[in-house]
Design a protein around this motif. Sequence first.
Motif, PDB file in Angstrom:
ATOM      1  N   ALA A 217       0.822  -1.215   0.000  1.00 21.24           N
ATOM      2  CA  ALA A 217       0.000   0.000   0.000  1.00 21.24           C
ATOM      3  C   ALA A 217       0.855   1.263   0.000  1.00 21.24           C
ATOM      4  O   ALA A 217       0.317   2.361  -0.047  1.00 21.24           O
ATOM      5  CB  ALA A 217      -0.931  -0.003   1.212  1.00 21.24           C
ATOM      6  N   GLY A 218       2.164   1.116   0.079  1.00 24.28           N
ATOM      7  CA  GLY A 218       3.072   2.262   0.069  1.00 24.28           C
ATOM      8  C   GLY A 218       3.948   2.294   1.309  1.00 24.28           C
ATOM      9  O   GLY A 218       3.690   1.585   2.286  1.00 24.28           O
ATOM     10  N   PRO A 219       4.987   3.139   1.279  1.00 21.73           N
ATOM     11  CA  PRO A 219       5.928   3.164   2.404  1.00 21.73           C
ATOM     12  C   PRO A 219       5.340   3.693   3.707  1.00 21.73           C
ATOM     13  O   PRO A 219       5.696   3.217   4.780  1.00 21.73           O
ATOM     14  CB  PRO A 219       7.078   4.040   1.916  1.00 21.73           C
ATOM     15  N   LYS A 220       4.440   4.654   3.643  1.00 25.75           N
ATOM     16  CA  LYS A 220       3.878   5.202   4.890  1.00 25.75           C
ATOM     17  C   LYS A 220       2.989   4.190   5.605  1.00 25.75           C
ATOM     18  O   LYS A 220       3.207   3.902   6.783  1.00 25.75           O
ATOM     19  CB  LYS A 220       3.131   6.510   4.629  1.00 25.75           C
ATOM     20  N   PRO A 221       1.971   3.621   4.919  1.00 21.04           N
ATOM     21  CA  PRO A 221       1.169   2.605   5.616  1.00 21.04           C
ATOM     22  C   PRO A 221       2.002   1.370   5.978  1.00 21.04           C
ATOM     23  O   PRO A 221       1.781   0.759   7.020  1.00 21.04           O
ATOM     24  CB  PRO A 221       0.054   2.246   4.645  1.00 21.04           C
ATOM     25  N   GLY A 222       2.964   1.039   5.137  1.00 19.15           N
ATOM     26  CA  GLY A 222       3.837  -0.093   5.442  1.00 19.15           C
ATOM     27  C   GLY A 222       4.594   0.128   6.730  1.00 19.15           C
ATOM     28  O   GLY A 222       4.675  -0.763   7.582  1.00 19.15           O
ATOM     29  N   ALA A 223       5.159   1.317   6.895  1.00 18.11           N
ATOM     30  CA  ALA A 223       5.917   1.637   8.107  1.00 18.11           C
ATOM     31  C   ALA A 223       5.010   1.624   9.332  1.00 18.11           C
ATOM     32  O   ALA A 223       5.404   1.133  10.398  1.00 18.11           O
ATOM     33  CB  ALA A 223       6.607   2.988   7.958  1.00 18.11           C
ATOM     34  N   ILE A 224       3.796   2.135   9.196  1.00 22.50           N
ATOM     35  CA  ILE A 224       2.865   2.167  10.331  1.00 22.50           C
ATOM     36  C   ILE A 224       2.548   0.753  10.811  1.00 22.50           C
ATOM     37  O   ILE A 224       2.638   0.448  12.010  1.00 22.50           O
ATOM     38  CB  ILE A 224       1.576   2.940   9.964  1.00 22.50           C
ATOM     39  N   VAL A 225       2.197  -0.132   9.882  1.00 24.89           N
ATOM     40  CA  VAL A 225       1.834  -1.506  10.255  1.00 24.89           C
ATOM     41  C   VAL A 225       3.062  -2.256  10.759  1.00 24.89           C
ATOM     42  O   VAL A 225       3.003  -2.944  11.784  1.00 24.89           O
ATOM     43  CB  VAL A 225       1.168  -2.237   9.066  1.00 24.89           C
ATOM     44  N   TYR A 226       4.183  -2.118  10.050  1.00 27.30           N
ATOM     45  CA  TYR A 226       5.411  -2.785  10.471  1.00 27.30           C
ATOM     46  C   TYR A 226       5.780  -2.348  11.891  1.00 27.30           C
ATOM     47  O   TYR A 226       6.069  -3.180  12.751  1.00 27.30           O
ATOM     48  CB  TYR A 226       6.561  -2.481   9.505  1.00 27.30           C
ATOM     49  N   ASN A 227       5.788  -1.050  12.140  1.00 28.05           N
ATOM     50  CA  ASN A 227       6.170  -0.536  13.456  1.00 28.05           C
ATOM     51  C   ASN A 227       5.197  -0.973  14.550  1.00 28.05           C
ATOM     52  O   ASN A 227       5.609  -1.241  15.683  1.00 28.05           O
ATOM     53  CB  ASN A 227       6.302   0.981  13.427  1.00 28.05           C
ATOM     54  N   ALA A 228       3.911  -1.047  14.214  1.00 30.68           N
ATOM     55  CA  ALA A 228       2.926  -1.493  15.199  1.00 30.68           C
ATOM     56  C   ALA A 228       3.218  -2.924  15.653  1.00 30.68           C
ATOM     57  O   ALA A 228       3.038  -3.251  16.832  1.00 30.68           O
ATOM     58  CB  ALA A 228       1.518  -1.403  14.618  1.00 30.68           C
ATOM     59  N   LEU A 229       3.692  -3.759  14.741  1.00 30.04           N
ATOM     60  CA  LEU A 229       3.970  -5.151  15.083  1.00 30.04           C
ATOM     61  C   LEU A 229       5.417  -5.389  15.509  1.00 30.04           C
ATOM     62  O   LEU A 229       5.764  -6.500  15.898  1.00 30.04           O
ATOM     63  CB  LEU A 229       3.615  -6.072  13.905  1.00 30.04           C
ATOM     64  N   HIS A 230       6.257  -4.356  15.426  1.00 30.55           N
ATOM     65  CA  HIS A 230       7.665  -4.506  15.807  1.00 30.55           C
ATOM     66  C   HIS A 230       8.081  -3.553  16.927  1.00 30.55           C
ATOM     67  O   HIS A 230       9.259  -3.319  17.156  1.00 30.55           O
ATOM     68  CB  HIS A 230       8.569  -4.330  14.584  1.00 30.55           C
ATOM     69  N   SER A 231       7.108  -3.011  17.625  1.00 34.48           N
ATOM     70  CA  SER A 231       7.356  -2.194  18.808  1.00 34.48           C
ATOM     71  C   SER A 231       7.147  -3.082  20.027  1.00 34.48           C
ATOM     72  O   SER A 231       6.271  -3.956  20.019  1.00 34.48           O
ATOM     73  CB  SER A 231       6.372  -1.019  18.844  1.00 34.48           C
TER      74      SER A 231
END
Length: 130
Positions: free
Chosen positions: A55-69
């Motif tokens: 879906a793009g780098p911004k939504p990707g970073a949000i979801v990735y960070n949510a699961l890697h925090s």
Amino acid sequence: MTTGREADMPRLLLRLEGLALFVLATLAFAYTGLSWWLYALLFLGPDLSFAAYKAGPKPGAIVYNALHSTLGPALLAGWGLAANEPLCLGLAAIWAAHIGFDRMLGYGLKYASGFHDTHLGRIGRQAAGA
């Protein structure tokens, strides 16, 4: 101005913290008495968040960070302790172990500028020049 070695010290410390988290979370999982098959099956689960980068780098970073925090597994572990739920504790331990493993390898939380830009520095082929 810092030298190359001085600049690498915080990154080394963050990687060592990742190693400590990986080891301690794995030991915590052992104390739950749950099956190691569950650990093996779910250990890479948070990496399914890579799919959000479609879906793009911004939504990707949000979801990735949510699961890697570490916030998510900490909250789940807190719930598991309060409710005396070994499964919640085991899932939290697996999740935290995954995060620690990633940090140990140098994979950090992502910036919206792209998958390769992390709080631990640039990763991938372009990292050598960064």
